[in-house]
Every structure is written in structure tokens, then in C-alpha cells.
Enzyme design. Sequence first.
Site, PDB file in Angstrom:
ATOM      1  N   PHE A  24     -13.340   3.890  -4.004  1.00  0.00           N
ATOM      2  CA  PHE A  24     -12.385   3.076  -3.248  1.00  0.00           C
ATOM      3  C   PHE A  24     -12.330   3.577  -1.806  1.00  0.00           C
ATOM      4  CE2 PHE A  24     -10.278   0.550  -6.532  1.00  0.00           C
ATOM      5  CZ  PHE A  24     -10.792   1.155  -7.668  1.00  0.00           C
ATOM      6  N   CYS A  30      -2.175  -3.202   7.850  1.00  0.00           N
ATOM      7  CA  CYS A  30      -2.069  -4.520   7.226  1.00  0.00           C
ATOM      8  C   CYS A  30      -1.352  -5.459   8.190  1.00  0.00           C
ATOM      9  CB  CYS A  30      -1.291  -4.427   5.908  1.00  0.00           C
ATOM     10  SG  CYS A  30      -1.354  -5.958   4.945  1.00  0.00           S
ATOM     11  N   CYS A  34       4.852  -6.844   2.971  1.00  0.00           N
ATOM     12  CA  CYS A  34       5.487  -7.376   1.755  1.00  0.00           C
ATOM     13  C   CYS A  34       6.555  -6.403   1.257  1.00  0.00           C
ATOM     14  CB  CYS A  34       4.436  -7.576   0.671  1.00  0.00           C
ATOM     15  SG  CYS A  34       3.027  -8.571   1.203  1.00  0.00           S
ATOM     16  N   CYS A  37       5.375  -4.036  -1.489  1.00  0.00           N
ATOM     17  CA  CYS A  37       4.146  -3.258  -1.252  1.00  0.00           C
ATOM     18  C   CYS A  37       4.307  -1.840  -1.792  1.00  0.00           C
ATOM     19  CB  CYS A  37       3.824  -3.206   0.234  1.00  0.00           C
ATOM     20  SG  CYS A  37       2.258  -2.352   0.573  1.00  0.00           S
ATOM     21  N   ASP A  38       3.352  -1.417  -2.639  1.00  0.00           N
ATOM     22  CA  ASP A  38       3.420  -0.063  -3.198  1.00  0.00           C
ATOM     23  C   ASP A  38       2.256   0.798  -2.698  1.00  0.00           C
ATOM     24  OD1 ASP A  38       1.346  -1.228  -4.530  1.00  0.00           O
ATOM     25  OD2 ASP A  38       2.140  -0.915  -6.541  1.00  0.00           O
ATOM     26  N   THR A  39       1.632   0.372  -1.596  1.00  0.00           N
ATOM     27  CA  THR A  39       0.489   1.113  -1.055  1.00  0.00           C
ATOM     28  C   THR A  39       0.874   1.769   0.263  1.00  0.00           C
ATOM     29  OG1 THR A  39      -0.937  -0.615  -1.955  1.00  0.00           O
ATOM     30  CG2 THR A  39      -1.949   0.952  -0.443  1.00  0.00           C
ATOM     31  N   GLU A  93     -11.161  -6.320  -1.519  1.00  0.00           N
ATOM     32  CA  GLU A  93      -9.867  -6.826  -1.970  1.00  0.00           C
ATOM     33  C   GLU A  93      -9.066  -7.241  -0.735  1.00  0.00           C
ATOM     34  OE1 GLU A  93      -9.290  -4.231  -6.047  1.00  0.00           O
ATOM     35  OE2 GLU A  93      -8.315  -3.484  -4.253  1.00  0.00           O
ATOM     36  N   HIS A 181      -5.199   1.129 -14.715  1.00  0.00           N
ATOM     37  CA  HIS A 181      -5.103   2.477 -14.136  1.00  0.00           C
ATOM     38  C   HIS A 181      -3.704   3.051 -14.315  1.00  0.00           C
ATOM     39  CE1 HIS A 181      -4.132  -0.561 -11.190  1.00  0.00           C
ATOM     40  NE2 HIS A 181      -3.515   0.304 -10.417  1.00  0.00           N
TER      41      HIS A 181
HETATM   42  S1  SF4 Z   1       1.161  -5.757  -0.595  1.00  0.00           S
HETATM   43 FE1  SF4 Z   1       1.017  -4.252   1.083  1.00  0.00          FE
HETATM   44  S2  SF4 Z   1      -1.176  -4.053   1.502  1.00  0.00           S
HETATM   45 FE2  SF4 Z   1      -0.905  -5.946   0.297  1.00  0.00          FE
HETATM   46  S3  SF4 Z   1      -0.695  -7.573   1.816  1.00  0.00           S
HETATM   47 FE3  SF4 Z   1       1.383  -6.897   1.357  1.00  0.00          FE
HETATM   48  S4  SF4 Z   1       1.847  -5.301   2.881  1.00  0.00           S
HETATM   49 FE4  SF4 Z   1      -0.381  -5.636   2.912  1.00  0.00          FE
END
Ligand code: SF4
Length: 187
Positions: A24, A30, A34, A37-39, A93, A181
Site C-alpha cells: 500500500f 485529500c 468526510c 474519515c478514519d484515515t 483507490e 483486515h
Molecule cells: S474518507 Fe477521508 S480519505 Fe476518503 S475521501 Fe473522505 S476525507 Fe478523503
Amino acid sequence: MLKINEIFYSLQGEGYFAGVPAVFVRFSGCNLSCSFCDTNHGSHTIMTEEQVVEEISKYPTRHIVITGGEPALQLSAGFVARLHSHGYFVQVETNGTCRLPDGIDWITCSPKQPVVVPDRINELKELFDGERPIFNPETDADVYSLQPLDTGDCVRNAAITEAAVEYVKNNPRWRLSLQTHKLLNIR
Ligand code: SF4
């Protein structure tokens, strides 16, 4: 130069390639923010394309997943071609809000709005909220993957997954995608 958040080796957890060993490459940044968002994609290291290739070549797989953030903000056809020249299969992705360069082997779109910008995607990977696919954009894809929303509440998650199974049985264009995962407690 690329802003890279992280590079790691694991199994693809979701969607069509679930279970496939993959490196990965998470691009930083971004264009959306959102609420769910969990990233953590904000931090980054500046790397050259060759440094990225050097890093991924430490691992035995030929499957690369370019993710984010939103990788379309930085991804170029030249970098995709460079990965191909080293024998890699390139999966991207995307959130579907930006154009993508040519040459990508597999585009997985997890839409975060009801419109998908790229002309061609291979997989629409949609979140399911217990009643319906949340964004459900009008777009063609080779594979339609429906993924139960992770609410953080295991009782609610079980109910959403049960409803997703029924939804897929009644709407067989879709197939179920689980976040394996998380089930396996791996990255
Ligand atoms: S979930 Fe997070 S990484 Fe995905 S589009 Fe929304 S803000 Fe961007």
C-alpha cells in the site's frame, strides 16, 4: 516529487482483491473532509518516484495499491508507467471526484458523493448504511461491491451487515465486501 503518508505491506482487506498480498502506497492529502474519515493521511514525507519504487521493491508482491487521501491529486501517467516498467500491477483507490491518468490496471472507486468523475472505473465499492447504498452514483463498473458501514458499534454493525446480506440477495448486481483486515486485526 510525491508526498507520501506511508508505505506498508499487508493483504488487501476489501473489495474484489480481498486477500491478495499488496504493498500500500498512501498518498498524503485529500480534497474532501468526510466526517467519518478514519484515515490519518495528513502527514507526509517527500519522496522521489524512484525512492518509492525502491521502497516497494523490498516486498515480494507485484500488486500495488495506491490509496490516500485522494491519490488523483498527485498520481501521474508517468509514475504508473514507471511502476509497470518494474512489473507491477497498479490498483488505485479513489473517491471518484477527480480525473485519473491513463494506464491504471484497476480503479476502485469508493464514492463520497453521488457523482463519479473518471470515465472508466473497474469497481464501485459502496458503503451500505443498513437500508441502501449511501451515494449510489450512476456509473458503469465491472464489479459492484457493497460494504457495510462501520459505525464503531458492534451491535449496530452486525445489524447493518445482516441487512447488507439481504440487500445483495435481492439486488444481485452487488456482491458483499467485508473489511477483512479489521476482522483479522491486520493493517
Ligand atoms: S474518507 Fe477521508 S480519505 Fe476518503 S475521501 Fe473522505 S476525507 Fe478523503
